[in-house]
Design a protein around this motif. Structure first.
Motif, PDB file in Angstrom:
ATOM      1  N   THR A  34       0.813  -1.225   0.000  1.00 41.48           N
ATOM      2  CA  THR A  34       0.000   0.000   0.000  1.00 41.48           C
ATOM      3  C   THR A  34       0.845   1.273   0.000  1.00 41.48           C
ATOM      4  OG1 THR A  34      -0.170  -0.027   2.418  1.00 41.48           O
ATOM      5  CG2 THR A  34      -1.918  -1.147   1.180  1.00 41.48           C
ATOM      6  N   THR A  63      -9.144  -4.650  -3.400  1.00 36.71           N
ATOM      7  CA  THR A  63      -9.796  -3.505  -4.049  1.00 36.71           C
ATOM      8  C   THR A  63     -10.429  -2.538  -3.059  1.00 36.71           C
ATOM      9  OG1 THR A  63     -11.820  -4.819  -4.340  1.00 36.71           O
ATOM     10  CG2 THR A  63     -10.232  -4.804  -6.164  1.00 36.71           C
ATOM     11  N   GLN A  74      -6.760  -0.086   2.382  1.00 37.68           N
ATOM     12  CA  GLN A  74      -6.031  -0.774   3.446  1.00 37.68           C
ATOM     13  C   GLN A  74      -5.159   0.175   4.264  1.00 37.68           C
ATOM     14  OE1 GLN A  74      -6.321  -4.129   4.205  1.00 37.68           O
ATOM     15  NE2 GLN A  74      -8.016  -4.012   2.751  1.00 37.68           N
ATOM     16  N   GLY A 131      -5.557   0.193  -2.227  1.00 42.53           N
ATOM     17  CA  GLY A 131      -5.807  -1.217  -2.051  1.00 42.53           C
ATOM     18  C   GLY A 131      -4.488  -1.957  -2.030  1.00 42.53           C
ATOM     19  N   PHE A 135     -11.193   0.894  -8.919  1.00 38.29           N
ATOM     20  CA  PHE A 135      -9.838   0.411  -8.683  1.00 38.29           C
ATOM     21  C   PHE A 135      -9.138   0.241 -10.022  1.00 38.29           C
ATOM     22  CE2 PHE A 135     -12.817  -3.112  -8.782  1.00 38.29           C
ATOM     23  CZ  PHE A 135     -12.260  -4.001  -9.688  1.00 38.29           C
TER      24      PHE A 135
END
Length: 367
Positions: A123, A286, A289, A298, A317
């Motif tokens: 991420t 998706t 996070q 994501g 996404f």
């Protein structure tokens, strides 16, 4: 200029049974004309446009791209495919998102590295840089991926892990290195067996795979990304078009694929079938996070207005690439869009990729 059409294929009908009323190919001809004119003027040598909504498809190639099977250098769209391959090991319970990376790469320690988690690598909040200080030297010497890995485990962090967002190709590299050590397989082989083959992405490879240089579209390298040589003649042996780079299979930027194959990949995330990942794992990839206050990402995927494209929902996404590529899937309109070009993104403002993406997104949002 040659132009190839592909409409309403059996592939498209098989992938998504839902049809949106009023899908008219002429709605996207205007976006296609942008690429056609860019090819005619010699601005963009090769490009592809793919739009799908429900079961209806608009697919074209322009310029030197022979047909819709044309394979482009995807640049950072590669990251989404690489991380999907890594996550097949997550599905098998072979690692957890909050596992420390050091558990799998023992030499990755000191100066805060031992706190970095797998989730943070995927991420872009790990603190690792995008490219290594010795990037040009490594590429010029035709270093294997193992040398990039070795350097990435030692390179200084930019900030304390988890406190900021900073886009990092080297973080993606280390995530795939974990997968290599767990599985005993290269990321190219892992992606081939766990992503490309199950989804029948027959015009795709991490690197060249079984393909030859003659099978893929060459890029324009003038004003390319600095890390790829920026078009300097002295970097010809390691730039985007070099056999070295095309074969390397760098998981952060050296996958090849056709627009239709990229769409196949996105379709599996838009309408999961379980062919590559569990639906709950796809939802993790998706969905955001990152902690509050940090740019949403994501796992491997960017979220929301991909490439600052307007009209996209927050649930969208996808990813962009420095070779002049962009792709996304928007659940709110049940749509998938892929724009692949050979013109470096930094070479022209506004880039034709942006003009096409904006126009297509607006058309889909207003249907």
């Amino acid at each position: 200029m040659r132009r190839r059409d592909f409409l309403g294929s059996g592939l498209a009908l098989a992938l998504c049974p839902r049809a949106w009323a009023g899908f008219d190919e002429s709605q996207f001809e205007g976006a296609g004309r942008i690429l056609a004119e860019a090819a005619e003027q010699g601005v963009v040598q090769s490009s592809a446009l793919y739009v799908r909504q429900g079961s209806a498809v608009f697919s074209r190639t322009y310029g030197l791209a022979r047909d819709t099977r044309a394979m482009f250098l995807l640049a950072s769209i590669s990251k989404t495919i690489s991380i999907a391959a890594v996550m097949t090991l997550f599905d098998k319970g072979q690692f957890r998102l909050d596992d420390k990376v050091q558990r799998y790469i023992p030499e990755f320690k000191g100066e805060g590295r031992d706190r970095i988690t797998m989730r943070q690598l995927m991420t872009h909040v790990s603190g690792l840089p995008d490219q290594l200080p010795e990037n040009a030297r490594l590429r010029a010497s035709h270093a294997p991926l193992s040398e990039f890995v070795s350097a990435a485990t030692k390179t200084p962090l930019l900030f304390e892990p988890g406190t900021r967002y900073s886009y990092s190709s080297m973080a993606i590299l280390l995530a795939t290195e974990v997968a290599r050590r767990i599985s005993g397989r290269s990321i190219a082989d892992l992606a081939d067996d766990t992503i490309y083959k199950p989804l029948r992405m027959t015009r795709s490879a991490m690197g060249l795979g079984a393909f030859e240089l003659s099978d893929v579209v060459m890029n324009q390298v003038g004003k390319a990304a600095p890390e790829s040589g920026a078009g300097d003649p002295s970097t010809k042996s390691w730039d985007w078009n070099s056999p070295y780079w095309r074969k390397l299979g760098a998981p952060w930027g050296a996958a090849h694929g056709s627009a239709e194959d990229v769409a196949r990949f996105l379709h599996e995330f838009l309408h999961p079938t379980g062919k590559i990942l569990r639906p709950e794992t796809i939802r993790l990839m998706t969905g955001n996070q990152n902690p509050p206050g940090i740019r949403p990402r994501g796992l491997g995927f960017d979220l929301g207005q991909i490439g600052q494209t307007p009209h996209l929902s927050d649930a969208t996404f996808g990813h962009t690439g420095s070779t002049g590529t962009i792709c996304w899937a928007d659940p709110s309109t049940d749509s998938i869009v892929v724009v692949l070009t050979t013109l470096p993104y930094r070479a022209l403002t506004p880039h034709p990729r942006v003009l096409v993406a904006n126009r297509v997104a607006g058309t889909l949002a207003n249907r």
